[in-house]
Design a protein around this motif. Structure first.
Motif, PDB file in Angstrom:
ATOM      1  N   GLN A  12      77.356 -19.367  12.847  1.00 54.00           N
ATOM      2  CA  GLN A  12      76.263 -18.638  12.220  1.00 54.00           C
ATOM      3  C   GLN A  12      75.479 -17.831  13.267  1.00 54.00           C
ATOM      4  N   ALA A  13      75.255 -18.419  14.443  1.00 50.77           N
ATOM      5  CA  ALA A  13      74.530 -17.699  15.496  1.00 50.77           C
ATOM      6  C   ALA A  13      75.333 -16.496  15.978  1.00 50.77           C
ATOM      7  N   GLU A  14      76.654 -16.662  16.114  1.00 50.70           N
ATOM      8  CA  GLU A  14      77.505 -15.546  16.544  1.00 50.70           C
ATOM      9  C   GLU A  14      77.487 -14.430  15.501  1.00 50.70           C
ATOM     10  N   LYS A  15      77.554 -14.796  14.237  1.00 48.97           N
ATOM     11  CA  LYS A  15      77.535 -13.806  13.160  1.00 48.97           C
ATOM     12  C   LYS A  15      76.219 -13.024  13.158  1.00 48.97           C
ATOM     13  N   LEU A  16      75.102 -13.732  13.317  1.00 49.52           N
ATOM     14  CA  LEU A  16      73.805 -13.076  13.351  1.00 49.52           C
ATOM     15  C   LEU A  16      73.675 -12.169  14.568  1.00 49.52           C
ATOM     16  N   TYR A  17      74.167 -12.645  15.710  1.00 50.92           N
ATOM     17  CA  TYR A  17      74.107 -11.834  16.930  1.00 50.92           C
ATOM     18  C   TYR A  17      74.901 -10.542  16.762  1.00 50.92           C
ATOM     19  N   LEU A  18      76.107 -10.634  16.242  1.00 48.15           N
ATOM     20  CA  LEU A  18      76.938  -9.431  16.080  1.00 48.15           C
ATOM     21  C   LEU A  18      76.331  -8.454  15.079  1.00 48.15           C
ATOM     22  N   ARG A  19      75.764  -8.978  14.000  1.00 44.97           N
ATOM     23  CA  ARG A  19      75.158  -8.095  13.000  1.00 44.97           C
ATOM     24  C   ARG A  19      73.938  -7.382  13.575  1.00 44.97           C
ATOM     25  N   ARG A  23      73.568  -3.153  14.836  1.00 45.19           N
ATOM     26  CA  ARG A  23      72.547  -2.209  14.376  1.00 45.19           C
ATOM     27  C   ARG A  23      71.978  -1.416  15.553  1.00 45.19           C
ATOM     28  N   GLY A  24      71.721  -2.098  16.669  1.00 47.47           N
ATOM     29  CA  GLY A  24      71.198  -1.420  17.861  1.00 47.47           C
ATOM     30  C   GLY A  24      72.183  -0.406  18.417  1.00 47.47           C
ATOM     31  N   TYR A  25      73.469  -0.762  18.417  1.00 39.23           N
ATOM     32  CA  TYR A  25      74.478   0.170  18.905  1.00 39.23           C
ATOM     33  C   TYR A  25      74.589   1.391  17.997  1.00 39.23           C
ATOM     34  N   ALA A  26      74.424   1.191  16.691  1.00 38.81           N
ATOM     35  CA  ALA A  26      74.474   2.322  15.762  1.00 38.81           C
ATOM     36  C   ALA A  26      73.307   3.278  16.003  1.00 38.81           C
ATOM     37  N   ILE A  27      72.121   2.737  16.245  1.00 36.04           N
ATOM     38  CA  ILE A  27      70.956   3.581  16.539  1.00 36.04           C
ATOM     39  C   ILE A  27      71.176   4.334  17.844  1.00 36.04           C
ATOM     40  N   VAL A  73      64.247  20.414  26.339  1.00 36.00           N
ATOM     41  CA  VAL A  73      63.283  19.312  26.294  1.00 36.00           C
ATOM     42  C   VAL A  73      63.736  18.266  25.269  1.00 36.00           C
ATOM     43  N   LEU A  74      64.133  18.708  24.078  1.00 33.37           N
ATOM     44  CA  LEU A  74      64.596  17.769  23.062  1.00 33.37           C
ATOM     45  C   LEU A  74      65.871  17.045  23.497  1.00 33.37           C
ATOM     46  N   PHE A  75      66.768  17.766  24.146  1.00 37.44           N
ATOM     47  CA  PHE A  75      67.995  17.162  24.657  1.00 37.44           C
ATOM     48  C   PHE A  75      67.666  16.063  25.657  1.00 37.44           C
ATOM     49  N   ALA A  76      66.747  16.334  26.587  1.00 39.47           N
ATOM     50  CA  ALA A  76      66.397  15.340  27.606  1.00 39.47           C
ATOM     51  C   ALA A  76      65.753  14.103  26.982  1.00 39.47           C
ATOM     52  N   ILE A  77      64.859  14.289  26.026  1.00 37.25           N
ATOM     53  CA  ILE A  77      64.199  13.153  25.381  1.00 37.25           C
ATOM     54  C   ILE A  77      65.212  12.296  24.630  1.00 37.25           C
ATOM     55  N   LEU A  78      66.072  12.935  23.839  1.00 37.02           N
ATOM     56  CA  LEU A  78      67.058  12.176  23.066  1.00 37.02           C
ATOM     57  C   LEU A  78      68.107  11.507  23.957  1.00 37.02           C
ATOM     58  N   ALA A  79      68.478  12.166  25.038  1.00 34.98           N
ATOM     59  CA  ALA A  79      69.448  11.558  25.958  1.00 34.98           C
ATOM     60  C   ALA A  79      68.853  10.319  26.621  1.00 34.98           C
ATOM     61  N   LEU A  80      67.582  10.351  26.980  1.00 31.87           N
ATOM     62  CA  LEU A  80      66.932   9.174  27.569  1.00 31.87           C
ATOM     63  C   LEU A  80      66.818   8.046  26.545  1.00 31.87           C
ATOM     64  N   MET A  81      66.534   8.397  25.297  1.00 33.73           N
ATOM     65  CA  MET A  81      66.445   7.372  24.261  1.00 33.73           C
ATOM     66  C   MET A  81      67.809   6.741  23.985  1.00 33.73           C
ATOM     67  N   ALA A  82      68.877   7.513  24.045  1.00 32.51           N
ATOM     68  CA  ALA A  82      70.217   6.989  23.797  1.00 32.51           C
ATOM     69  C   ALA A  82      70.705   6.142  24.966  1.00 32.51           C
ATOM     70  N   ARG A  83      70.199   6.395  26.161  1.00 33.65           N
ATOM     71  CA  ARG A  83      70.633   5.664  27.342  1.00 33.65           C
ATOM     72  C   ARG A  83      70.123   4.228  27.350  1.00 33.65           C
ATOM     73  N   ASN A  84      68.936   3.981  26.832  1.00 29.64           N
ATOM     74  CA  ASN A  84      68.337   2.650  26.843  1.00 29.64           C
ATOM     75  C   ASN A  84      68.434   2.026  25.450  1.00 29.64           C
ATOM     76  N   PRO A  85      69.328   1.050  25.279  1.00 30.96           N
ATOM     77  CA  PRO A  85      69.460   0.433  23.950  1.00 30.96           C
ATOM     78  C   PRO A  85      68.216  -0.371  23.594  1.00 30.96           C
ATOM     79  N   PRO A  86      67.875  -0.425  22.316  1.00 32.99           N
ATOM     80  CA  PRO A  86      66.704  -1.211  21.922  1.00 32.99           C
ATOM     81  C   PRO A  86      66.985  -2.700  22.078  1.00 32.99           C
ATOM     82  N   ARG A  87      65.957  -3.462  22.465  1.00 34.02           N
ATOM     83  CA  ARG A  87      66.092  -4.909  22.616  1.00 34.02           C
ATOM     84  C   ARG A  87      65.733  -5.565  21.289  1.00 34.02           C
TER      85      ARG A  87
END
Length: 144
Positions: A12-19, A23-27, A73-87
């Motif tokens: 169950q913990a593995e299933k929750l972790y993967l789900r 989601r973070g990888y999709a974002i 400017v928009l490219f740089a902001i979005l590239a920085l956001m894509a580089r750091n995955p959400p915790r």
């Protein structure tokens, strides 16, 4: 019975972790795609600016450079956001729970292996010797 409940908790913990981590990888992938789109738009606008520079009038060049700067400017902001995955705290806690359950499963299985010769033997001396040999083998293989 405890071994089965530990295995169920680990699953169950593995299933929750993967789900949750999926989601973070999709974002993160969405931010990467958006950054790529604005990067391409920036290149298109720079090409338009170069083309417009050949035209005697200065109006289209300035406008195209302003748009290209905004895209940069928009490219740089979005590239920085894509580089750091959400915790995700829930995903990290699920991962820790899975690891704890797997560790306890290993401990329970080791105890069962060590106690099995004691339970099967006819005499205490023979069972203690078998348990000691089993414990030594388990310790040897756990070190590898």
């Amino acid at each position: 019975m405890r071994l089965i409940s530990l295995a169920r908790a680990a699953f169950q913990a593995e299933k929750l972790y993967l789900r949750r981590s999926g989601r973070g990888y999709a974002i993160q992938a969405g931010y990467g795609v958006a950054a790529a789109v604005f990067g391409i738009l920036m290149l298109v606008m720079l090409h338009i600016a170069g083309f417009a520079a050949l035209v005697p009038s200065q109006g289209p060049v300035v406008a195209a450079l302003i748009l290209a700067g905004a895209d940069l400017v928009l490219f740089a902001i979005l590239a920085l956001m894509a580089r750091n995955p959400p915790r995700d705290a829930v995903a990290e806690e699920a991962l820790q729970l899975r690891q704890a359950a797997l560790n306890q499963m290993g401990d329970t299985a080791t105890q069962a292996l060590i106690l099995a010769p004691l339970l099967r033997s006819q005499t205490l001396k023979k069972g203690a010797f078998g348990a000691a040999i089993t414990a030594a083998l388990v310790a040897f293989f756990n070190r590898r």
